[in-house]
Design an enzyme around this catalytic site. Sequence first.
Site, PDB file in Angstrom:
ATOM      1  N   ARG A 222      41.464  36.592  25.740  1.00  0.00           N
ATOM      2  CA  ARG A 222      41.483  36.020  27.091  1.00  0.00           C
ATOM      3  C   ARG A 222      42.849  36.252  27.732  1.00  0.00           C
ATOM      4  O   ARG A 222      42.961  36.471  28.930  1.00  0.00           O
ATOM      5  CB  ARG A 222      41.145  34.511  27.089  1.00  0.00           C
TER       6      ARG A 222
ATOM      7  N   TYR B  69      33.257  39.186  54.388  1.00  0.00           N
ATOM      8  CA  TYR B  69      32.281  39.348  53.313  1.00  0.00           C
ATOM      9  C   TYR B  69      31.549  38.007  53.103  1.00  0.00           C
ATOM     10  O   TYR B  69      32.193  36.958  52.992  1.00  0.00           O
ATOM     11  CB  TYR B  69      33.016  39.776  52.039  1.00  0.00           C
TER      12      TYR B  69
ATOM     13  N   ASP C 180      41.934  41.663  51.565  1.00  0.00           N
ATOM     14  CA  ASP C 180      40.817  42.161  50.760  1.00  0.00           C
ATOM     15  C   ASP C 180      40.661  43.643  51.119  1.00  0.00           C
ATOM     16  O   ASP C 180      40.235  43.987  52.217  1.00  0.00           O
ATOM     17  CB  ASP C 180      39.549  41.353  51.085  1.00  0.00           C
TER      18      ASP C 180
ATOM     19  N   LYS D  70      32.976  48.092  43.739  1.00  0.00           N
ATOM     20  CA  LYS D  70      32.621  49.007  44.828  1.00  0.00           C
ATOM     21  C   LYS D  70      33.261  50.375  44.597  1.00  0.00           C
ATOM     22  O   LYS D  70      32.931  51.032  43.639  1.00  0.00           O
ATOM     23  CB  LYS D  70      33.007  48.360  46.165  1.00  0.00           C
TER      24      LYS D  70
HETATM   25  C1  LIG Z   1      31.652  42.796  46.934  1.00  0.00           C
HETATM   26  C2  LIG Z   1      32.789  42.226  47.658  1.00  0.00           C
HETATM   27  C3  LIG Z   1      33.467  41.099  47.170  1.00  0.00           C
HETATM   28  C4  LIG Z   1      33.014  40.357  45.920  1.00  0.00           C
HETATM   29  O1  LIG Z   1      33.130  41.136  44.781  1.00  0.00           O
HETATM   30  P1  LIG Z   1      32.142  41.034  43.496  1.00  0.00           P
HETATM   31  O2  LIG Z   1      32.684  42.088  42.616  1.00  0.00           O
HETATM   32  O3  LIG Z   1      30.750  41.292  43.983  1.00  0.00           O
HETATM   33  O4  LIG Z   1      32.281  39.673  42.941  1.00  0.00           O
HETATM   34  C5  LIG Z   1      34.561  40.647  47.882  1.00  0.00           C
HETATM   35  N1  LIG Z   1      34.963  41.248  49.024  1.00  0.00           N
HETATM   36  C6  LIG Z   1      34.316  42.309  49.531  1.00  0.00           C
HETATM   37  C7  LIG Z   1      34.815  42.930  50.796  1.00  0.00           C
HETATM   38  C8  LIG Z   1      33.223  42.844  48.874  1.00  0.00           C
HETATM   39  O5  LIG Z   1      32.588  43.885  49.404  1.00  0.00           O
END
Ligand SMILES: *Cc1c(COP(=O)(O)O)cnc(C)c1O
Length: 384
Positions: free
Chosen positions: A51, A103, A175, A200
């Site tokens: 962890r 998001y 983000d 992504k």
């Molecule tokens: C998908 C996404 C998230 C969340 O991420 P996960 O890996 O699905 O938990 C946060 N911000 C944006 C812009 C995203 O596209």
Amino acid sequence: MDVKNLSIGTKLIHAGVEPDPATGAIMTPIYQTTTYVQSAPGVHKGYEYSRSQNPIRHALEKAMAAIENGKHATCYGSGMAAIDAILKLLSPGDEVVSTNDLYGGAYRIFMQVFKQYGIHFNFVGMNDMAFIEAAITPNTKMLWVETPTNPMLNIIDIEACASVAKKHNLILVVDNTFASPYLQNPLDWGADIVMHSATKYLGGHSDVVHGCIITNSDDLQKKLRFIQNSCGAVPGPQDCFLVLRGLKTLHVRMRQHCINAKAIATWLKTNKKVDQVLWCGLPEHPNHNIAKKQMRDFGGMVSFSLKDDTVQAAHDILSKTKLFALAESLGGVESLCGHPATMTHASIPRAERIAIGLKDSLIRLSVGIEDVEDLMADLEQAFS
Ligand SMILES: *Cc1c(COP(=O)(O)O)cnc(C)c1O
């Protein structure tokens, strides 16, 4: 290897990884282990319990920091786990000013999880710094930026936000999921924290859920690492391996995502059934100049609305595409399409959606890296 002065593609391939000291393996091995044997109490090789530390997570964190031009990185079991860790830097009574085009999962964790712990969230259009300034109170501690925004694909000026954050002593979080570090490095424009859903573009192959945070601040890193180790939202070693492998082709994939998105956005503009096309590479995009300033290219996400602005009209098209798979998520090699109003943004009340311009017919494309003629033919048959 010190990759600091290398360009992005070389960094993506070489950052963080060293030949395995035990065998010379060029790829960091997956150490599928929970614990590490100590030669005497407290005497170990830097790893105690998985962890807290794992060799491949360590390699991935070094790589992530390098490609975002940051000093530190922390990796998580998902993008949401990364967002959760950042919000835990705050205390009851603190306020966050965030973009109103966000998001859906971020909106949900803000309003349905952290709000009940006494954190307050204000949502504003971040295209005008005056709106941000107006929302700041003496309790505001954090500015939350997502750019390009989702699904309206607006571009927020990170440098301008950084100067507002600095003036009011706020933590600026960006983000960077939609752009990826290949297109945009927010720390270079003054952000304090960059986060990614590596699910992504970074992973890139729709086969792993993962998150990451990068910062230059020793103080923030210390707190984030403490939160991670205390709360436990760590990724498994296999997932770290997949993301590390994904990184190595990010530049090649992103170039093709951008080329394909440009071709599709340009083609959609000529379609008589299409109302608005949203892609920040189009010269008429309201934030095109900011995109040109802070991004290397314009990305693979394209949204568009229909002249027949109804949920049904959008559903008709989405039910007919074959290559564009109808699915949530984005950033993989394969093309996806989605309907924010009934999918990713269904948890946002309709009136709020309409207020930010998110129309009932809005369709969002994650343009993949297939041959673009095939993608356009697929859309053409779906429209007809
Ligand atoms: C998908 C996404 C998230 C969340 O991420 P996960 O890996 O699905 O938990 C946060 N911000 C944006 C812009 C995203 O596209």
